[in-house]
Write a protein that holds these residues in place. Structure first.
Motif, PDB file in Angstrom:
ATOM      1  N   MET A   1      38.892  76.088 -58.427  1.00 21.01           N
ATOM      2  CA  MET A   1      39.445  77.448 -58.562  1.00 21.01           C
ATOM      3  C   MET A   1      40.866  77.559 -58.002  1.00 21.01           C
ATOM      4  O   MET A   1      41.743  78.131 -58.625  1.00 21.01           O
ATOM      5  CB  MET A   1      38.540  78.443 -57.838  1.00 21.01           C
ATOM      6  N   LEU A   2      41.093  77.036 -56.800  1.00 24.14           N
ATOM      7  CA  LEU A   2      42.410  77.168 -56.184  1.00 24.14           C
ATOM      8  C   LEU A   2      43.481  76.490 -57.017  1.00 24.14           C
ATOM      9  O   LEU A   2      44.544  77.082 -57.274  1.00 24.14           O
ATOM     10  CB  LEU A   2      42.393  76.599 -54.765  1.00 24.14           C
ATOM     11  N   PHE A   3      43.228  75.254 -57.455  1.00 28.55           N
ATOM     12  CA  PHE A   3      44.258  74.563 -58.226  1.00 28.55           C
ATOM     13  C   PHE A   3      44.532  75.307 -59.522  1.00 28.55           C
ATOM     14  O   PHE A   3      45.692  75.418 -59.952  1.00 28.55           O
ATOM     15  CB  PHE A   3      43.858  73.115 -58.516  1.00 28.55           C
ATOM     16  N   GLU A   4      43.496  75.837 -60.165  1.00 29.12           N
ATOM     17  CA  GLU A   4      43.696  76.603 -61.399  1.00 29.12           C
ATOM     18  C   GLU A   4      44.547  77.839 -61.135  1.00 29.12           C
ATOM     19  O   GLU A   4      45.383  78.215 -61.970  1.00 29.12           O
ATOM     20  CB  GLU A   4      42.342  77.015 -61.979  1.00 29.12           C
ATOM     21  N   THR A   5      44.346  78.485 -59.976  1.00 32.00           N
ATOM     22  CA  THR A   5      45.154  79.651 -59.622  1.00 32.00           C
ATOM     23  C   THR A   5      46.621  79.266 -59.491  1.00 32.00           C
ATOM     24  O   THR A   5      47.512  79.969 -59.992  1.00 32.00           O
ATOM     25  CB  THR A   5      44.655  80.270 -58.302  1.00 32.00           C
ATOM     26  N   LEU A   6      46.891  78.150 -58.809  1.00 32.31           N
ATOM     27  CA  LEU A   6      48.277  77.689 -58.674  1.00 32.31           C
ATOM     28  C   LEU A   6      48.835  77.252 -60.025  1.00 32.31           C
ATOM     29  O   LEU A   6      49.977  77.579 -60.375  1.00 32.31           O
ATOM     30  CB  LEU A   6      48.342  76.524 -57.680  1.00 32.31           C
TER      31      LEU A   6
END
Length: 479
Positions: A1-6
């Motif tokens: 999730m975090l990498f997709e947000t970035l």
């Protein structure tokens, strides 16, 4: 999730530069994406699985940042520690975190080499609740605690800060912070990457090199020491800072005097904000609006802050105006301490309110003011003294570079207020003159009963004054 947000903030053109800096070959967003995918594959090939921990001990480098991003995209839990940690400290972290891999400088080189020919690993899809990182906090009151931060915690805070501080692909951020800490690893890196901005990468803070980079930068994030050291340089002029849109300070209190001096020298009001390892950022002075010296601003959007006033009880806003414990609730707040359920339970009040351990108050405008750590509160003769109030008045005195106020044992008062002062360069201070100079500004019980001088106050790697060391050093001065 975090990498997709970035990743959602990456520029449409993959050739856009993501990172460059003194002595570095520029790294594009396309290369960053591809290299982290290959590094994720290398970690998997070494048997590191989603949910496993990797302990990162290597010094700051772009390669180390890429391993962090590779871990995030693979669902691996990243555990950064200070590269200067002792062997004894590292033994504790290894035993506690039980990492599947330790990434020191030698291992970092091995991973980078193996990634040159690896096939990329498909992006994992960890849930918002999945653990993304464990960051160890101070062990001054016991063994270090591993704060567990989820993908949702970090993604929520990144999204909030990008909006609150107006980050865009047009920004160029000077990154001179370490990356074993929330400030450099999460706040700075996430704001830049999640908005498609460019990072000007510095291995550490060098005032001369940062001044040189101001001409091509738009944002600087730093600790208060950065700004005091820049003020020591004659080259810091309005012209040097003309292209900058934002100077941000955090990780330690910024004195009102430095705030005012920096504004007078450059025309820029430093934006001070407030955060913790366990919560990310909580409050911030506004991008557009008054930036109040000595305040950390209102709560950030989506973050609730209340003051637990010992007289009136918890208060969700600025209504009481009293000083009390700062408590916070929101999507940015961590899940708890790694393998320490008792300390986790102690840290939370009912309904998910996290006790920060800081003392503060809201002013009439809804801005939060930090008055100190609860453990730093001085109780002298039964009366409470908040060190930040006394420090602010001492900092205003001519010839004072900085001050720290502590409480030490006293045979009559229980504790006595003691001020430790670092004089400005070339200034000779008379310790006996300090209480007299404060007499018209502070109640008598708040006045220091002793004043000690040091060439410089002891600080940790993030610029915070080490008050525990000062209390130990001066514990017996009234004995």
């Amino acid at each position: 999730m975090l990498f997709e947000t970035l990743q959602a903030g990456f520029p449409a053109d993959p050739a856009t530069t993501a990172i460059d800096g003194p002595g570095l070959a520029p790294l594009s967003y396309g290369e960053l994406d591809a290299r982290t995918a290959r590094l994720a594959a290398v970690l998997a090939a070494r048997g590191v699985r989603p949910g496993d921990r990797i302990l990162a001990t290597a010094p700051k480098s772009v390669a180390a940042l890429l391993v962090y991003l590779a871990a995030v995209r693979a669902g691996i839990v990243y555990v950064p520690v200070n590269p200067g940690a002792t062997a004894h400290e590292l033994d504790y972290f290894r035993a506690d975190a039980e990492p599947a891999l330790v990434v020191d400088a030698a291992m970092l080189d091995q991973l980078a080499g193996a990634a040159e020919t690896a096939a990329p690993l498909p992006l994992a899809a960890p849930s918002a609740d999945a653990l993304a990182a464990i960051l160890y906090t101070s062990g001054t009151t016991g063994r270090p605690k591993g704060a567990m931060l989820s993908h949702g915690n970090l993604a929520a805070n990144a999204t909030t800060l990008i909006r609150a501080w107006g980050f865009s692909a047009a920004d160029r951020l000077i990154h001179a912070l370490p990356i074993f800490h929330v400030h450099g690893l999460f706040v700075a890196s996430h704001c830049a990457l999640g908005s498609g901005a460019r990072m000007l990468w510095h291995q550490g803070f060098d005032a001369g090199r940062v001044l040189d980079d101001l001409a091509q930068a738009t944002v600087l994030m730093g600790v208060p020491t950065f700004y005091s050291r820049l003020l020591d340089r004659a080259e810091l002029t309005p012209e040097r800072a003309a292209g900058m849109r934002l100077f941000i300070s955090g990780s330690a209190p910024l004195s009102a005097e430095v705030h005012r001096a920096f504004a007078a020298r450059t025309g820029h009001a430093i934006l001070e904000r407030y955060g913790m390892t366990e919560t990310g950022m909580l409050a911030s002075n506004p991008l557009a609006g008054a930036r109040v010296p000595g305040s950390v601003g209102p709560p950030l959007p989506g973050v609730e802050i209340r003051i637990d006033d010992p007289d009136s009880g918890p208060d969700a806003g600025p209504d009481s105006g009293g000083v009390g414990g700062i408590e916070v609730r929101g999507p940015n707040v961590f899940a708890g301490y790694w393998r320490q359920p008792e300390r986790t339970a102690e840290a939370f009040a009912a309904k998910g309110w996290f006790r920060t351990g800081d003392l503060g108050r809201f002013d009439e405008a809804g801005y939060l003011h930090i008055v100190g750590r609860a453990k730093d509160l001085v109780i002298t003769g039964g009366l409470n003294v908040y060190p930040a109030e006394v420090e602010a008045e001492i900092d205003r005195l001519p010839g004072v570079a900085e001050a720290a106020v502590i409480g030490v044992p006293h045979p009559d008062f229980g504790e006595a207020v003691v001020a430790i002062i670092a004089p400005a360069a070339g200034v000779t201070l008379d310790p006996a003159s300090i209480p007299a100079a404060l007499r018209d500004r502070l109640a008598s019980y708040k006045l220091p009963k002793a004043v000690e001088l040091l060439d410089a106050l002891p600080r940790n790697t993030m610029g915070k004054i080490e008050k525990a060391a000062l209390r130990a050093r001066y514990a017996s001065i009234f004995s």
